[in-house]
Design a protein around this motif. Sequence first.
Motif, PDB file in Angstrom:
ATOM      1  N   HIS A  66      -8.185  -1.235   7.403  1.00 57.37           N
ATOM      2  CA  HIS A  66      -7.755   0.636   6.633  1.00 57.37           C
ATOM      3  C   HIS A  66      -9.501   0.551   6.163  1.00 57.37           C
ATOM      4  O   HIS A  66      -9.195   2.488   6.481  1.00 57.37           O
ATOM      5  N   ARG A  67     -10.071   0.149   6.187  1.00 51.35           N
ATOM      6  CA  ARG A  67     -11.479   0.691   5.537  1.00 51.35           C
ATOM      7  C   ARG A  67     -12.629   1.146   7.279  1.00 51.35           C
ATOM      8  O   ARG A  67     -12.792   2.224   6.266  1.00 51.35           O
ATOM      9  N   ARG A  90      -5.308   6.549  -3.445  1.00 57.57           N
ATOM     10  CA  ARG A  90      -4.206   6.673  -3.275  1.00 57.57           C
ATOM     11  C   ARG A  90      -3.293   7.517  -3.986  1.00 57.57           C
ATOM     12  O   ARG A  90      -2.318   8.506  -2.509  1.00 57.57           O
ATOM     13  N   LEU A 128      -1.401  -0.582   6.495  1.00 60.36           N
ATOM     14  CA  LEU A 128      -2.350  -1.202   6.392  1.00 60.36           C
ATOM     15  C   LEU A 128      -2.830  -2.220   4.924  1.00 60.36           C
ATOM     16  O   LEU A 128      -2.988  -3.431   4.733  1.00 60.36           O
ATOM     17  N   VAL A 129      -2.403  -1.330   4.236  1.00 62.34           N
ATOM     18  CA  VAL A 129      -2.727  -1.885   2.466  1.00 62.34           C
ATOM     19  C   VAL A 129      -1.635  -2.243   2.300  1.00 62.34           C
ATOM     20  O   VAL A 129      -1.408  -3.415   1.307  1.00 62.34           O
ATOM     21  N   MET A 149      -7.313  -5.283   4.256  1.00 65.08           N
ATOM     22  CA  MET A 149      -8.240  -4.299   3.686  1.00 65.08           C
ATOM     23  C   MET A 149      -9.137  -4.128   5.151  1.00 65.08           C
ATOM     24  O   MET A 149      -9.951  -2.800   4.945  1.00 65.08           O
ATOM     25  N   THR A 171      -0.428   4.720   8.665  1.00 64.65           N
ATOM     26  CA  THR A 171      -0.928   3.547   9.422  1.00 64.65           C
ATOM     27  C   THR A 171      -2.021   2.685   8.136  1.00 64.65           C
ATOM     28  O   THR A 171      -1.998   1.607   7.751  1.00 64.65           O
ATOM     29  N   GLN A 172      -3.217   3.930   7.223  1.00 63.71           N
ATOM     30  CA  GLN A 172      -3.794   3.540   6.299  1.00 63.71           C
ATOM     31  C   GLN A 172      -2.285   3.026   5.290  1.00 63.71           C
ATOM     32  O   GLN A 172      -2.900   2.275   4.997  1.00 63.71           O
ATOM     33  N   ASN A 173      -1.144   2.872   4.886  1.00 60.61           N
ATOM     34  CA  ASN A 173      -0.244   2.825   4.091  1.00 60.61           C
ATOM     35  C   ASN A 173      -0.082   1.293   4.480  1.00 60.61           C
ATOM     36  O   ASN A 173       0.270   0.802   3.459  1.00 60.61           O
TER      37      ASN A 173
END
Length: 261
Positions: free
Chosen positions: A82-83, A151, A73-74, A79, A69-71
């Motif tokens: 993501h944060r 990353r 979102l980026v 962002m 999910t984080q990848n």
Amino acid sequence: MSMATLAAPRIAQVRGEPFFLWSAVAMAAVIVAGFSLQLAMGRSSFAASPTMVHAHAIVFMGWVAIYVTQNALVAGESMALHRRLGWIAAGWIVAMVVLGCAVTLAMVRGGRVPFFFTPLQFLVFDPVSLLSFAGLTVAAVVLRRQTDWHRRLHYCGMSILLGPAFGRLLPMPFLIPWAYELTFVAVMIFPLIGVIADLRSTGRVHPAWGWGIGTIVLATLVLVEIVTYSPIGLALYDAVTAGSAGASVAPLAYPPFPPHP
């Protein structure tokens, strides 16, 4: 300074998004494949009784979902979300280390170590791998404002977690006595792909790969081998298994093959 110069770092960053996103998906696929095969072959089931084992599985699969999910979102330039999710992920690491180590200790004390590892080797490499993952992931969080480092360190940390999945995909009984070492080789596939991707896209290898790969090699291979075959490892095993069924199991002998059904 021209607008083209100002835009260059951003262009390089955007070009890197598909690689990290699809790598995250590929890592998740390896993990799902490994544990699905385990289930399909009847080597595990959802009928396992210990609550701790269920919690361990949920937390670790939760991390896989967070990482993908984080990848995503980026890649989607979300962002802010993501944060926010990143701070949840930072706390998630604690639960992973605690549960992972607890399950390892329970298996060693109960004399239930997988038969293709020696009990002492299993006792050492599982916590060391987890702590190496946590160290790289925490370093990635600390360096979150340096995206290039952030990353790549996350990627290396996630690669370590592929060990149990590869262990379920590889023919482990046939790899004795090198089952652990060959699983390590499989884990290194993803970091090496990252190095190659850097070389192809920028013509150089980012130093984060050196730190990430160096940590994986020194901790999950060199340190594990040294401790496993040293008096320190034997003393650790005696302390951990004292008063348990594991105390009667030879620390450096392979457990017997399980009986055929």
